[in-house]
Design a protein around this motif. Structure first.
Motif, mmCIF file in Angstrom:
data_model
loop_
_atom_site.group_PDB
_atom_site.id
_atom_site.type_symbol
_atom_site.label_atom_id
_atom_site.label_comp_id
_atom_site.label_asym_id
_atom_site.label_seq_id
_atom_site.Cartn_x
_atom_site.Cartn_y
_atom_site.Cartn_z
ATOM 1 N N ALA A 113 0.745 -0.993 0.182
ATOM 2 C CA ALA A 113 -0.086 -0.015 -0.020
ATOM 3 C C ALA A 113 0.863 1.096 -0.196
ATOM 4 C CB ALA A 113 -0.805 0.187 1.148
ATOM 5 N N GLY A 114 2.178 1.108 0.817
ATOM 6 C CA GLY A 114 2.939 2.403 0.783
ATOM 7 C C GLY A 114 3.277 2.501 -0.419
ATOM 8 N N ILE A 115 3.912 1.584 -1.192
ATOM 9 C CA ILE A 115 4.371 1.697 -2.705
ATOM 10 C C ILE A 115 3.405 2.214 -3.511
ATOM 11 C CG2 ILE A 115 5.286 0.446 -4.589
ATOM 12 C CD1 ILE A 115 7.239 0.599 -2.103
ATOM 13 N N ALA A 116 2.207 1.614 -3.628
ATOM 14 C CA ALA A 116 1.127 2.252 -4.414
ATOM 15 C C ALA A 116 0.737 3.384 -4.317
ATOM 16 C CB ALA A 116 -0.131 1.036 -4.063
ATOM 17 N N GLU A 117 0.669 3.874 -2.959
ATOM 18 C CA GLU A 117 0.122 5.226 -2.618
ATOM 19 C C GLU A 117 1.016 6.300 -3.419
ATOM 20 O OE1 GLU A 117 1.205 6.858 1.712
ATOM 21 O OE2 GLU A 117 -0.768 5.766 1.572
ATOM 22 N N LYS A 118 2.522 6.142 -3.651
ATOM 23 C CA LYS A 118 3.299 6.783 -4.008
ATOM 24 C C LYS A 118 3.641 6.446 -5.617
ATOM 25 C CE LYS A 118 5.809 6.593 0.171
ATOM 26 N NZ LYS A 118 6.910 5.699 0.521
ATOM 27 N N HIS A 119 2.870 5.810 -6.212
ATOM 28 C CA HIS A 119 3.260 5.334 -7.615
ATOM 29 C C HIS A 119 2.697 6.288 -8.533
ATOM 30 C CE1 HIS A 119 3.507 2.795 -11.051
ATOM 31 N NE2 HIS A 119 3.928 1.661 -9.999
ATOM 32 N N ARG A 120 3.718 6.496 -9.469
ATOM 33 C CA ARG A 120 3.874 7.614 -10.385
ATOM 34 C C ARG A 120 2.517 7.252 -11.679
ATOM 35 N NH1 ARG A 120 9.005 6.923 -14.418
ATOM 36 N NH2 ARG A 120 9.217 4.655 -13.962
ATOM 37 N N TRP A 121 2.071 6.407 -11.401
ATOM 38 C CA TRP A 121 0.851 5.952 -12.448
ATOM 39 C C TRP A 121 -0.248 5.942 -11.623
ATOM 40 C CZ3 TRP A 121 3.791 1.155 -14.928
ATOM 41 C CH2 TRP A 121 4.769 1.916 -15.761
ATOM 42 N N PRO A 122 -1.159 6.910 -11.829
ATOM 43 C CA PRO A 122 -2.550 6.933 -11.299
ATOM 44 C C PRO A 122 -3.441 5.692 -11.121
ATOM 45 C CG PRO A 122 -2.287 8.859 -12.732
ATOM 46 C CD PRO A 122 -1.144 8.044 -12.936
ATOM 47 N N PHE A 123 -3.364 4.925 -12.368
ATOM 48 C CA PHE A 123 -4.191 3.545 -12.616
ATOM 49 C C PHE A 123 -3.738 2.341 -11.474
ATOM 50 C CE2 PHE A 123 -0.719 2.278 -15.312
ATOM 51 C CZ PHE A 123 -0.693 0.940 -15.148
ATOM 52 N N VAL A 124 -2.211 2.448 -11.076
ATOM 53 C CA VAL A 124 -1.935 1.667 -10.002
ATOM 54 C C VAL A 124 -2.503 1.975 -9.017
ATOM 55 C CG1 VAL A 124 0.046 0.702 -8.937
ATOM 56 C CG2 VAL A 124 0.263 1.138 -11.300
ATOM 57 N N ARG A 125 -2.193 3.350 -8.341
ATOM 58 C CA ARG A 125 -2.920 3.704 -7.171
ATOM 59 C C ARG A 125 -4.543 3.401 -7.101
ATOM 60 N NH1 ARG A 125 0.156 8.295 -8.314
ATOM 61 N NH2 ARG A 125 -1.549 9.378 -8.892
ATOM 62 N N LYS A 126 -5.064 3.832 -8.256
ATOM 63 C CA LYS A 126 -6.544 3.732 -7.988
ATOM 64 C C LYS A 126 -7.186 2.097 -8.158
ATOM 65 C CE LYS A 126 -10.822 4.769 -10.879
ATOM 66 N NZ LYS A 126 -11.566 4.847 -9.662
ATOM 67 N N GLY A 127 -6.205 1.365 -8.880
ATOM 68 C CA GLY A 127 -6.461 -0.350 -8.820
ATOM 69 C C GLY A 127 -6.217 -0.760 -7.565
ATOM 70 N N PHE A 128 -5.298 -0.409 -6.868
ATOM 71 C CA PHE A 128 -4.766 -1.030 -5.434
ATOM 72 C C PHE A 128 -5.852 -0.513 -4.280
ATOM 73 C CE2 PHE A 128 -2.792 -1.440 -1.421
ATOM 74 C CZ PHE A 128 -1.787 -2.502 -1.685
ATOM 75 N N ASP A 129 -6.351 0.694 -4.505
ATOM 76 C CA ASP A 129 -7.200 1.208 -3.430
ATOM 77 C C ASP A 129 -8.505 0.546 -3.954
ATOM 78 O OD1 ASP A 129 -5.337 2.863 -2.673
ATOM 79 O OD2 ASP A 129 -6.067 4.801 -3.458
ATOM 80 N N THR A 130 -8.930 0.132 -5.148
ATOM 81 C CA THR A 130 -10.265 -0.428 -5.410
ATOM 82 C C THR A 130 -10.218 -2.141 -5.105
ATOM 83 O OG1 THR A 130 -10.414 1.368 -6.996
ATOM 84 C CG2 THR A 130 -11.853 -0.758 -7.096
ATOM 85 N N VAL A 131 -8.964 -2.626 -5.470
ATOM 86 C CA VAL A 131 -9.179 -3.914 -5.307
ATOM 87 C C VAL A 131 -8.527 -4.714 -4.059
ATOM 88 C CG1 VAL A 131 -8.429 -6.318 -6.408
ATOM 89 C CG2 VAL A 131 -9.244 -4.260 -7.822
ATOM 90 N N VAL A 132 -7.493 -4.094 -3.637
ATOM 91 C CA VAL A 132 -6.576 -4.644 -2.659
ATOM 92 C C VAL A 132 -7.053 -3.967 -1.307
ATOM 93 C CG1 VAL A 132 -4.116 -5.214 -1.751
ATOM 94 C CG2 VAL A 132 -4.547 -5.192 -4.252
ATOM 95 N N LYS A 133 -6.770 -2.799 -1.243
ATOM 96 C CA LYS A 133 -6.795 -1.984 0.158
ATOM 97 C C LYS A 133 -7.995 -2.391 0.924
ATOM 98 C CE LYS A 133 -5.407 2.369 1.949
ATOM 99 N NZ LYS A 133 -5.018 3.692 1.659
ATOM 100 N N PRO A 134 -9.214 -2.617 0.399
ATOM 101 C CA PRO A 134 -10.520 -2.899 1.259
ATOM 102 C C PRO A 134 -10.322 -4.514 1.684
ATOM 103 C CG PRO A 134 -11.217 -1.993 -0.972
ATOM 104 C CD PRO A 134 -9.579 -2.185 -1.189
ATOM 105 N N ARG A 135 -9.671 -5.006 1.159
ATOM 106 C CA ARG A 135 -9.571 -6.534 1.694
ATOM 107 C C ARG A 135 -7.914 -7.020 1.800
ATOM 108 N NH1 ARG A 135 -11.582 -5.110 -3.001
ATOM 109 N NH2 ARG A 135 -13.952 -5.529 -3.402
#
Length: 149
Positions: free
Chosen positions: A45-67
């Motif tokens: 999550a720490g890696i995804a939160e600082k990722h330069r590609w917005p789709f990675v942050r959004k995808g992580f927040d949508t799929v992984v972070k809630p579970r």
């Protein structure tokens, strides 16, 4: 094709088995208590939160972070299943494709970490070679069971 010591099909089976051992090591070396307690997904999550590609942050927040707990189990046991499947040569094409997908997901998430990129690129390359060389033809349950021609 001429080879030293083993046939071409046997060398490709060695590659498949070695790749399976690599996946098994990815599973084995995880601190399971820490990983399943949220450490692995928290790190990602720490890696995804600082990722330069917005789709990675959004995808992580949508799929992984809630579970986080479910995803921790999925990742760890996917690595175990890939390792065992490739070593035994069971459902090998499925395992190889799943491994390529998992490596690409890791690669995209860790785009800034050259060490992770190298490992995942090499595992994906070995998977592609094993897939297109039909590595399940020798020393595999797939061959013994007559699966995948």
């Amino acid at each position: 094709m001429q080879t030293t010591w083993l046939s071409g099909a046997e060398w490709v089976a060695v590659l498949r088995i070695g790749l399976g051992l690599w996946w098994l090591e990815s599973w084995r070396h995880k601190d399971k208590k820490e990983w399943f307690g949220g450490g692995g997904i928290g790190w990602a999550a720490g890696i995804a939160e600082k990722h330069r590609w917005p789709f990675v942050r959004k995808g992580f927040d949508t799929v992984v972070k809630p579970r986080p707990r479910v995803m921790a189990y999925i990742v760890a046991y996917a690595e175990l299943a890939l390792g065992l499947g490739l070593i035994a040569g069971f459902l090998t094409p499925v395992a190889l494709v799943a491994g390529i997908v998992l490596n690409l997901i890791y690669l995209v998430l860790m785009i800034h970490d050259w060490a992770e990129q190298g490992q995942n690129l090499m595992m994906a390359l070995a998977s592609l070679v094993a897939l297109f060389a039909w590595s399940w033809q020798t020393w595999s349950l797939d061959d013994a069971l007559g699966l995948f021609g």
